[in-house]
Structure formats: C-alpha cells, structure tokens
Design a protein around this motif. Structure first.
Motif, PDB file in Angstrom:
ATOM      1  N   SER A 112       4.626  -4.981   4.664  1.00 51.14           N
ATOM      2  CA  SER A 112       4.836  -5.426   3.283  1.00 51.14           C
ATOM      3  C   SER A 112       3.584  -5.279   2.420  1.00 51.14           C
ATOM      4  O   SER A 112       3.685  -5.108   1.209  1.00 51.14           O
ATOM      5  CB  SER A 112       5.315  -6.880   3.260  1.00 51.14           C
ATOM      6  OG  SER A 112       4.327  -7.732   3.824  1.00 51.14           O
ATOM      7  N   THR A 113       2.394  -5.342   3.030  1.00 54.81           N
ATOM      8  CA  THR A 113       1.164  -5.204   2.249  1.00 54.81           C
ATOM      9  C   THR A 113       0.448  -3.883   2.538  1.00 54.81           C
ATOM     10  O   THR A 113      -0.686  -3.689   2.114  1.00 54.81           O
ATOM     11  CB  THR A 113       0.190  -6.365   2.551  1.00 54.81           C
ATOM     12  OG1 THR A 113      -0.043  -6.409   3.969  1.00 54.81           O
ATOM     13  CG2 THR A 113       0.761  -7.694   2.092  1.00 54.81           C
ATOM     14  N   ALA A 114       1.108  -2.983   3.281  1.00 56.81           N
ATOM     15  CA  ALA A 114       0.433  -1.751   3.703  1.00 56.81           C
ATOM     16  C   ALA A 114       0.423  -0.692   2.598  1.00 56.81           C
ATOM     17  O   ALA A 114       1.375  -0.557   1.828  1.00 56.81           O
ATOM     18  CB  ALA A 114       1.108  -1.183   4.951  1.00 56.81           C
ATOM     19  N   ASP A 115      -0.673   0.061   2.566  1.00 53.87           N
ATOM     20  CA  ASP A 115      -0.767   1.221   1.673  1.00 53.87           C
ATOM     21  C   ASP A 115      -0.180   2.455   2.343  1.00 53.87           C
ATOM     22  O   ASP A 115       0.229   3.395   1.670  1.00 53.87           O
ATOM     23  CB  ASP A 115      -2.229   1.518   1.340  1.00 53.87           C
ATOM     24  CG  ASP A 115      -2.934   0.335   0.723  1.00 53.87           C
ATOM     25  OD1 ASP A 115      -2.509  -0.084  -0.364  1.00 53.87           O
ATOM     26  OD2 ASP A 115      -3.896  -0.185   1.317  1.00 53.87           O
ATOM     27  N   LEU A 116      -0.203   2.451   3.683  1.00 56.05           N
ATOM     28  CA  LEU A 116       0.222   3.633   4.431  1.00 56.05           C
ATOM     29  C   LEU A 116       0.948   3.191   5.693  1.00 56.05           C
ATOM     30  O   LEU A 116       0.571   2.196   6.314  1.00 56.05           O
ATOM     31  CB  LEU A 116      -1.016   4.482   4.770  1.00 56.05           C
ATOM     32  CG  LEU A 116      -0.830   5.782   5.553  1.00 56.05           C
ATOM     33  CD1 LEU A 116      -1.845   6.837   5.062  1.00 56.05           C
ATOM     34  CD2 LEU A 116      -1.035   5.577   7.060  1.00 56.05           C
ATOM     35  N   GLY A 117       2.002   3.910   6.046  1.00 57.93           N
ATOM     36  CA  GLY A 117       2.722   3.654   7.288  1.00 57.93           C
ATOM     37  C   GLY A 117       2.507   4.797   8.263  1.00 57.93           C
ATOM     38  O   GLY A 117       2.622   5.971   7.882  1.00 57.93           O
ATOM     39  N   LEU A 140      12.001   1.324   2.520  1.00 61.11           N
ATOM     40  CA  LEU A 140      12.538   0.135   1.835  1.00 61.11           C
ATOM     41  C   LEU A 140      11.422  -0.727   1.257  1.00 61.11           C
ATOM     42  O   LEU A 140      11.552  -1.295   0.176  1.00 61.11           O
ATOM     43  CB  LEU A 140      13.354  -0.723   2.806  1.00 61.11           C
ATOM     44  CG  LEU A 140      14.840  -0.446   2.961  1.00 61.11           C
ATOM     45  CD1 LEU A 140      15.413  -1.330   4.053  1.00 61.11           C
ATOM     46  CD2 LEU A 140      15.578  -0.683   1.650  1.00 61.11           C
ATOM     47  N   LEU A 141      10.329  -0.824   2.005  1.00 61.25           N
ATOM     48  CA  LEU A 141       9.200  -1.651   1.587  1.00 61.25           C
ATOM     49  C   LEU A 141       8.271  -0.923   0.618  1.00 61.25           C
ATOM     50  O   LEU A 141       7.216  -1.433   0.265  1.00 61.25           O
ATOM     51  CB  LEU A 141       8.412  -2.119   2.817  1.00 61.25           C
ATOM     52  CG  LEU A 141       9.153  -3.140   3.675  1.00 61.25           C
ATOM     53  CD1 LEU A 141       8.517  -3.279   5.035  1.00 61.25           C
ATOM     54  CD2 LEU A 141       9.196  -4.490   2.982  1.00 61.25           C
ATOM     55  N   ARG A 142       8.685   0.291   0.224  1.00 64.22           N
ATOM     56  CA  ARG A 142       7.943   1.071  -0.769  1.00 64.22           C
ATOM     57  C   ARG A 142       6.496   1.320  -0.349  1.00 64.22           C
ATOM     58  O   ARG A 142       5.587   1.310  -1.193  1.00 64.22           O
ATOM     59  CB  ARG A 142       7.965   0.359  -2.128  1.00 64.22           C
ATOM     60  CG  ARG A 142       9.349   0.155  -2.695  1.00 64.22           C
ATOM     61  CD  ARG A 142       9.818   1.376  -3.436  1.00 64.22           C
ATOM     62  NE  ARG A 142      11.193   1.230  -3.871  1.00 64.22           N
ATOM     63  CZ  ARG A 142      11.784   2.032  -4.744  1.00 64.22           C
ATOM     64  NH1 ARG A 142      11.118   3.044  -5.253  1.00 64.22           N
ATOM     65  NH2 ARG A 142      13.040   1.859  -5.091  1.00 64.22           N
ATOM     66  N   VAL A 143       6.277   1.513   0.946  1.00 63.46           N
ATOM     67  CA  VAL A 143       4.949   1.908   1.408  1.00 63.46           C
ATOM     68  C   VAL A 143       4.708   3.324   0.886  1.00 63.46           C
ATOM     69  O   VAL A 143       5.454   4.242   1.230  1.00 63.46           O
ATOM     70  CB  VAL A 143       4.849   1.841   2.947  1.00 63.46           C
ATOM     71  CG1 VAL A 143       3.471   2.308   3.420  1.00 63.46           C
ATOM     72  CG2 VAL A 143       5.131   0.422   3.439  1.00 63.46           C
ATOM     73  N   PRO A 144       3.716   3.513   0.026  1.00 58.98           N
ATOM     74  CA  PRO A 144       3.646   4.776  -0.731  1.00 58.98           C
ATOM     75  C   PRO A 144       3.245   6.016   0.067  1.00 58.98           C
ATOM     76  O   PRO A 144       3.521   7.128  -0.355  1.00 58.98           O
ATOM     77  CB  PRO A 144       2.605   4.485  -1.827  1.00 58.98           C
ATOM     78  CG  PRO A 144       1.848   3.295  -1.353  1.00 58.98           C
ATOM     79  CD  PRO A 144       2.733   2.519  -0.446  1.00 58.98           C
ATOM     80  N   HIS A 145       2.586   5.829   1.215  1.00 54.28           N
ATOM     81  CA  HIS A 145       2.141   6.983   1.997  1.00 54.28           C
ATOM     82  C   HIS A 145       2.647   6.855   3.427  1.00 54.28           C
ATOM     83  O   HIS A 145       2.566   5.781   4.024  1.00 54.28           O
ATOM     84  CB  HIS A 145       0.612   7.082   1.991  1.00 54.28           C
ATOM     85  CG  HIS A 145       0.031   7.103   0.613  1.00 54.28           C
ATOM     86  ND1 HIS A 145      -0.072   8.254  -0.133  1.00 54.28           N
ATOM     87  CD2 HIS A 145      -0.439   6.100  -0.165  1.00 54.28           C
ATOM     88  CE1 HIS A 145      -0.604   7.958  -1.318  1.00 54.28           C
ATOM     89  NE2 HIS A 145      -0.827   6.658  -1.356  1.00 54.28           N
ATOM     90  N   LEU A 146       3.163   7.940   3.956  1.00 61.64           N
ATOM     91  CA  LEU A 146       3.723   7.929   5.306  1.00 61.64           C
ATOM     92  C   LEU A 146       3.110   9.063   6.123  1.00 61.64           C
ATOM     93  O   LEU A 146       2.990  10.189   5.642  1.00 61.64           O
ATOM     94  CB  LEU A 146       5.249   8.105   5.239  1.00 61.64           C
ATOM     95  CG  LEU A 146       6.024   8.058   6.552  1.00 61.64           C
ATOM     96  CD1 LEU A 146       5.865   6.723   7.259  1.00 61.64           C
ATOM     97  CD2 LEU A 146       7.513   8.321   6.302  1.00 61.64           C
ATOM     98  N   LYS A 176      16.313  11.765   2.350  1.00 59.22           N
ATOM     99  CA  LYS A 176      17.269  10.692   2.041  1.00 59.22           C
ATOM    100  C   LYS A 176      16.552   9.393   1.667  1.00 59.22           C
ATOM    101  O   LYS A 176      17.183   8.432   1.236  1.00 59.22           O
ATOM    102  CB  LYS A 176      18.164  10.411   3.264  1.00 59.22           C
ATOM    103  CG  LYS A 176      18.946  11.603   3.769  1.00 59.22           C
ATOM    104  CD  LYS A 176      19.695  11.205   5.037  1.00 59.22           C
ATOM    105  CE  LYS A 176      20.352  12.401   5.709  1.00 59.22           C
ATOM    106  NZ  LYS A 176      20.947  12.039   7.008  1.00 59.22           N
ATOM    107  N   LEU A 177      15.252   9.363   1.895  1.00 59.02           N
ATOM    108  CA  LEU A 177      14.485   8.133   1.691  1.00 59.02           C
ATOM    109  C   LEU A 177      13.575   8.258   0.477  1.00 59.02           C
ATOM    110  O   LEU A 177      13.399   9.325  -0.084  1.00 59.02           O
ATOM    111  CB  LEU A 177      13.628   7.835   2.933  1.00 59.02           C
ATOM    112  CG  LEU A 177      14.333   7.857   4.286  1.00 59.02           C
ATOM    113  CD1 LEU A 177      13.318   7.651   5.397  1.00 59.02           C
ATOM    114  CD2 LEU A 177      15.408   6.779   4.341  1.00 59.02           C
ATOM    115  N   ASN A 178      12.972   7.136   0.107  1.00 61.93           N
ATOM    116  CA  ASN A 178      11.991   7.152  -0.965  1.00 61.93           C
ATOM    117  C   ASN A 178      10.602   7.286  -0.332  1.00 61.93           C
ATOM    118  O   ASN A 178       9.938   6.303  -0.045  1.00 61.93           O
ATOM    119  CB  ASN A 178      12.102   5.849  -1.765  1.00 61.93           C
ATOM    120  CG  ASN A 178      11.067   5.801  -2.868  1.00 61.93           C
ATOM    121  OD1 ASN A 178      10.706   6.831  -3.421  1.00 61.93           O
ATOM    122  ND2 ASN A 178      10.575   4.623  -3.171  1.00 61.93           N
ATOM    123  N   VAL A 179      10.194   8.536  -0.061  1.00 62.69           N
ATOM    124  CA  VAL A 179       8.890   8.799   0.566  1.00 62.69           C
ATOM    125  C   VAL A 179       8.099   9.715  -0.362  1.00 62.69           C
ATOM    126  O   VAL A 179       8.242  10.937  -0.326  1.00 62.69           O
ATOM    127  CB  VAL A 179       9.060   9.464   1.959  1.00 62.69           C
ATOM    128  CG1 VAL A 179       7.702   9.711   2.601  1.00 62.69           C
ATOM    129  CG2 VAL A 179       9.921   8.605   2.874  1.00 62.69           C
TER     130      VAL A 179
END
Length: 423
Positions: A112-117, A140-146, A176-179
C-alpha cells in the motif's frame, strides 16, 4: 511518503517483494543485502558456517532473511517483514510479503505504501496463478512501477528463449491491468547474475541490472504535486509564557506544494486564511511537499483541530459521506451489508455503515461476482459505505494517501479492512 527526495535527506525507495514458495525471494533479498554491503561480517560468517554444516557447496543467502519463516509456519507471524539497506545513491525499505493466498491482506499492507512492486517467478515454472495474483494486487493498489524478476536463469542454462516466452506472456497479461511502468529482468539470485553486477552468461540481455533499476527508477513525479492536501494531525499550543502566541498545525503533506503567502481553506469549516510560515523541525522553510512532516502557521486565528484538512481555496476536496471503494477484507468474520464499523481516513475518524456489496473480485481471473452478499477473509470487493462524518477525500487513482482508509472493529480495536476510494 517514499520515493521522493525531500531535499532534507537521501532519496528513499520503498518496494514490496512478492513471489511463490521456493522461487528464490529470500535468496534475492539476501543477495541485495550482501552485494550492497548491508550485512555485518559476523552475520555472513554465521551463514557461511551454517551452509557448510548443511553440506552446501554455496553460501545459502536465504538464511539471511529466513528468520521469520519458522515463526510464520507455526502461524505466529503472518505480518510483513521490513528490511532496510542503502547504497551511495538511495536508501531502500523492502516490504517482504508472504506469497500464499491466505496472506493477501499482508501483501496489501506491504504494497500500500510501495513505490515499486517486485514479482519473482521461477524461470523453470514460468508464470503461475500466484504470479498473476500478485501483479493484480499491485495494480489494484496503484503501485506505479512493476518489476518482473525471472529468477533461476542458471537452472535453464541462461536460455534467452525461456526468458522471451515469460516476457511475452506477462506483458500480454499486464495489458489488462493498470501498470504504467514495467521492467522484466532475467536474474540468478543464487549466482548473482544481473542482480547487482551484469551477467556475462546473458550477453543477449541489454537492459539494466535489478540494482541499477532500483537505484535509478524515477519516482519523484509519482506524487500528486498539484492538489495541495494537508491533514492536520496535531495542534501545537505551548503552555509556556515564552511561546504564548505560538499556534501551529502539525502533520504530513499528502499532496501538492504549500508556501508562505498561499491562500488556503480549512475543511470542513470552510474558513480561509493565508500561510504565515512553515516549520520543518526547528527550521523555517520556503515550501513543503510530500512526504514532508511540517508545522504550518496561519495568519488568522481560525478554529483548526485534528482531522481537519488544509487545502487551496480553489482546489479543495469535496466532503463526502457516501463512499464507493474497493476493500480488502482482513478478518475471518465476513463483511456484510448493514454492518457498522469505525473508519479512519488520514487523521479523521468516524463510523461507517456498509450500504451495499456490489461485487467480489476474483484476483486470479478479474471476474466480478455480483451475486455475492459478503466478503470473506483476504477477499477484495467493491463496497458502498455511508459515514457519520464527511471524509475529505480524493480518488485513490489521484492520491494514494487521501484516497485510502482503514476499517476498524469497534469492539476489539482491530483493523479489519483496507479501502481504496473509486473516482
């Protein structure tokens, strides 16, 4: 919040790791700690001795991070393990989250508080249902960088075809995701290939090493620096005669940039004033922005208390008591319509009534089950709430701080749900 250089300390990146059992997550974290020289010599010596005693012909880096595993298996620890390390370029906080489906709530907490997953997959196994679920939750948690780390490349002879197959499959799924930002990196955590140093075994790969990407991924602009949001956490009124005129409002900037002279509104009262000065610890500063913790002074003696929000006059959130949100349910007693719970949003608290459960989301298939009338433990669904106090909120897609809340069981004080407000 993380990932921003505040100008008052070294740049910080928070990242959450997720992976299936035995995909090498502990070894990877151990490798990052070792190669960034973030462990003590006696720790390394103990790990080397244990590895030798077990008959291994290599140093088992997983031993550096597996201290919690036995507790977790006994059901003692199901929380998130936070680990810290630094390089000359950046400080890092790793949220090491369990991979099993029954620990979805822990992954939500850590991410929830991550900048990157950082999602790990075993090159031999390819994408699994768990890999996809982890990517869905991070989205879903809108982590902006994967980052997808394709691990154990040494066990498939560093085969480019294996990497390309996983790369193609995952990038197709990610559509299909918001990445917004995706990097796929082939590594061997055990051998160190492409973790900190570039691999000679994978000359076909021209992208960054994992550490280079972590050090240089640009996260400062992930914040909402347009919509000024300052939830008041504490009103400072010293009782000593020396400071009898001192009145400041302490808290953490949740969005935007605030400067002395700015015209602001205090919500929910609607009273307006101008910022007289901003203090950061004992220093007066010319501007404040996320995630700085500051004390704001206003020119006028207006009524401000904990739970209020300071925003710009012409760009303030609209108070709302009807909340439409995605909720991750975290306790064994299911969430049901008409249920009453305490709600905490930024520094504001109140009570909430569950009006309706619209659907439960299957995080493996993205199917929406609209026939459901409850959410079980570790399930995620779309819910409408009615709150007793107006929440000064933004959509989660716009601001992850003012767009999120937690639900609390009033009888026990236990956090039972985490919510993300829909736009």
């Amino acid at each position: 919040m993380a990932g921003t250089n505040t100008g008052y300390g070294m740049d910080l990146l928070r990242f959450a790791t997720a992976g299936s059992v035995d995909d090498g997550k502990s070894t990877l974290i151990g490798r990052l700690l070792l190669d960034s020289k973030s462990i003590f010599e006696d720790q390394l010596e103990a790990v080397e001795a244990t590895s030798e005693a077990k008959g291994y012909d290599y140093t088992d880096l997983a031993l550096l991070t597996d201290g919690l595993r036995s507790e977790r298996e006994q059901g003692i620890t199901i929380d998130v393990a936070y680990r810290y390390f630094a390089t000359p370029n950046r400080k890092f906080i790793i949220a090491d989250t369990p991979g099993h489906v029954q620990y979805t709530r822990n992954m939500v907490t850590g991410a929830s508080t991550a900048d990157l997953g950082l999602v790990l997959v075993d090159a031999r196994q390819g994408l699994t249902e768990q890999s996809r679920r982890h990517a869905v939750i991070l989205s879903l948690l809108r982590v902006p960088h994967l980052v997808l780390a394709v691990n154990k490349m040494d066990l498939v002879d560093y085969d480019e075809v294996v990497y390309e197959k996983i790369y193609a499959e995952f990038t197709q799924f990610a559509t299909k995701l918001n990445v917004p930002d995706l990097e796929v990196i082939p590594i061997s955590a055990l051998q160190g290939d492409n973790v900190v140093t570039r691999s000679e075994n994978m000359a076909w790969y021209s992208g960054p090493t994992l550490m280079h990407h972590l050090e240089h991924v640009h996260v400062a602009s992930d914040r909402d620096l347009i919509d000024a949001r300052f939830p008041v956490q504490y009103v400072i009124r010293p009782k000593s005669d020396e400071f009898h005129d001192y009145r400041g409002y302490a808290g953490q900037i949740a969005g935007g940039v605030l400067k002395p002279g700015d015209e602001v509104v205090v919500l929910p009262s609607g009273m307006t004033s101008k910022i007289a000065k901003i203090d950061h610890f004992d220093t007066e500063i010319p501007e404040a922005f996320p995630p700085m913790s500051v004390t704001i002074h206003l020119e006028d003696d207006v009524d401000v208390s904990r739970g209020d929000m300071i925003a710009r006059v012409k760009n303030a959130p609209s108070p709302s008591q009807d909340i439409d949100a995605m909720i991750c349910w975290m306790t064994t007693k299911p969430l049901q319509p008409r249920q009453k719970l305490a709600i905490k949003h930024t520094t504001r608290t109140g009570r909430a009534l569950v009006k309706d459960i619209q659907y439960r989301l299957d995080v493996n298939t993205l199917h929406r089950d609209q026939a459901t009338n409850e959410l079980g433990v570790n399930e995620i669904g779309r819910v409408t709430l009615r709150t007793t106090v107006p929440l000064l909120c933004d959509p989660y897609s716009k601001n992850r701080t003012t767009g999120s809340f937690i639900l609390i069981d009033e009888a026990t004080g236990v956090t039972v749900g985490a919510g993300m407000i829909n736009g």
